[in-house]
Scaffold this active site. Structure first.
Site, short mmCIF file in Angstrom:
data_model
loop_
_atom_site.label_atom_id
_atom_site.label_comp_id
_atom_site.label_asym_id
_atom_site.label_seq_id
_atom_site.Cartn_x
_atom_site.Cartn_y
_atom_site.Cartn_z
N ASP A 48 0.98 -1.25 0.17
CA ASP A 48 -0.12 -0.01 -0.01
C ASP A 48 0.99 1.43 0.02
O ASP A 48 1.41 1.72 1.07
CB ASP A 48 -0.99 -0.07 1.38
N CYS A 93 -3.95 5.37 -2.82
CA CYS A 93 -5.24 6.04 -2.53
C CYS A 93 -5.09 7.40 -3.39
O CYS A 93 -5.31 8.33 -2.72
CB CYS A 93 -5.41 6.34 -1.14
#
Length: 453
Positions: free
Chosen positions: A178, A231
């Site tokens: 991530d 993100c």
């Protein structure tokens, strides 16, 4: 919400006619969610006792929307580790990495632990979870969240990926990245993300992401799978990073993933070489789903010859008499040949681990407790990793009992218990911590750093 001029122009180009819909949604409240800890309770059983009004998150089996006003962080079940509070879109990376019990799993950019806790739950106590973050300060939250979830088979590192390669080359079956990113998908959550974008933009992150994936591919076992996520919306940090990985690693290929309503595919036109296979990536846009912006790509390394690694030798610890006495009440199976001792502290990790050279190790297994002069002090992490039946002396307060909250506030309590000594304390059938009883008074051993404020 007022967008930076440069960012608005960029998004108009990417979204075209959809930009106005995206812009309108920026002023909507951000979504809020909880993810059930299936290591401790099944989703079906949790829903029977769930104290909140919840609705399912469509892209994961154990995620639920909940109103922020219900304050899920102010309930004893949170302290028992029954769920993790997480933005719904952020549940996708760990959900989409197909972890199986027994896997060796790496969460490379792990803090504060939202993804690691789900990966650890999916392992079901088998295999090993290595959670790493380069920030010492951020690893404090990472360790606490892993411990609160009751994950027994975890190792926590604090290093750069490149320093892991010599010791762990080709070790991991599954890797989650991530990646640090420009955070464009999180603008709705607050002004900090906007300020960060205005100061840095995408370019420094795109460079860092390429460095991270280069090392991550070396850590992946032949036949293993790697999930890359961000993100942000930037093609430079998403499709173009995947393009870079595929062009520099002939043994990597993209794996198709399940599409949910509102999901978008990756965009070949946003790569430099117009690669068609990036359509297997997934994009989450906040104007199309009930969640923030996210990007996912699942890759697999081709089968091949596995690395021969050098494994550490463990010296069986010499236990004090007080420690032996304490563990007579413990019914959790412990192989003492896999218990490590460091300055009186005991750590249990059932899996063998390669020698970790020149790597900062913060946790190597479940912290059982500390041997001190004349006594053994069991740890908070050990308490919440146990099941009630795994410790002889167990006290469970009702949820409505005022002593439950008083215990979480570290207060001394009166108890109608005739047995003395160290007891496991819980509520609703789920352990919370320790208490030492003498003459009907319980000295509170709940960790002060975890206490209810």
């Amino acid at each position: 919400m007022k967008l930076p001029v440069e960012f608005e122009a960029k998004m108009r180009k990417l979204l075209g006619e959809e930009f106005s819909s995206y812009e309108q949604h920026l002023d909507d409240p951000a979504y809020y969610g909880i993810r059930v800890n299936t290591l401790k309770i099944s989703v079906a059983d949790f829903l029977k006792i769930c104290p909140f009004n919840v609705t399912p998150v469509p892209w994961t089996d154990n995620g639920f929307y909940v109103s922020r006003e219900e304050r899920p962080s102010r309930h004893p079940f949170y302290y028992a580790g029954l769920y993790y509070i997480q933005e719904p879109s952020a549940m996708t990376p760990a959900s989409y990495l197909p972890v199986e019990p027994g896997d060796k799993v790496l969460d490379l950019c792990a803090a504060p632990g939202g993804k690691s806790t789900e990966l650890g739950a999916k392992l079901k106590g088998k295999g090993i979870l290595v959670s790493n973050d380069v920030s010492v300060s951020r690893t404090k939250a990472l360790i606490r969240n892993i411990e609160m979830f009751g994950i027994r088979n975890s190792v926590v590192l604090c290093t750069e990926a490149k320093y892991m390669v010599p010791s762990l080359h080709g070790f991991f079956d599954k890797i989650l990245i991530d990646a640090p990113c420009s955070g464009e998908g999180m603008f709705r959550k607050g002004s900090n993300e906007l300020k960060n974008w205005e100061q840095k933009g995408s370019e420094p992150y795109a460079k860092l992401q390429r460095e991270i994936v280069d090392d991550a591919v070396k850590l992946l076992k032949p036949g293993g799978m790697l999930l890359y996520s961000t993100c942000t919306f930037s093609p430079e940090e998403n499709e173009q990073v995947i393009e870079y990985m595929l062009e520099h690693n002939d043994d990597l290929s993209l794996v198709p993933m399940k599409m949910c309503g509102g999901f978008d595919h990756g965009h070949p036109e946003w790569t430099l070489s117009k690669r068609e296979d990036v359509k297997h990536c997934i994009r989450l846009w906040p104007h199309k789903i009930k969640g923030e912006g996210h990007f996912l790509a699942l890759l697999q390394k081709a089968p091949g010859k596995e690395e021969v690694l050098s494994y550490e030798k463990i010296k069986t610890p010499k236990l004090s008499d007080e420690t032996k006495q304490f563990f007579k009440d413990c019914k959790m199976p412990i192989d003492w040949n896999h218990v490590r001792e460091h300055q009186g502290k005991l750590f249990y990790l059932e899996e063998d681990l390669p020698k970790l050279e020149k790597i900062r190790v913060l946790r190597k297994g479940l912290f059982l407790g500390e041997m001190k002069k004349g006594r053994f002090e069991p740890s908070q992490s050990f308490a919440v990793a146990l099941r009630p039946e795994e410790f002889e002396k167990y006290i469970s307060f009702d949820l409505e009992d005022e002593r439950t909250i008083r215990y979480l506030k570290c207060e001394t309590l009166n108890v109608d218990i005739h047995t003395e000594g160290m007891h496991l304390i819980g509520t609703g059938g789920f352990p919370l911590g320790w208490g030492k009883i003498k003459k009907g008074r319980m000295k509170n051993k709940y960790a002060s750093s975890w206490r209810w404020l």
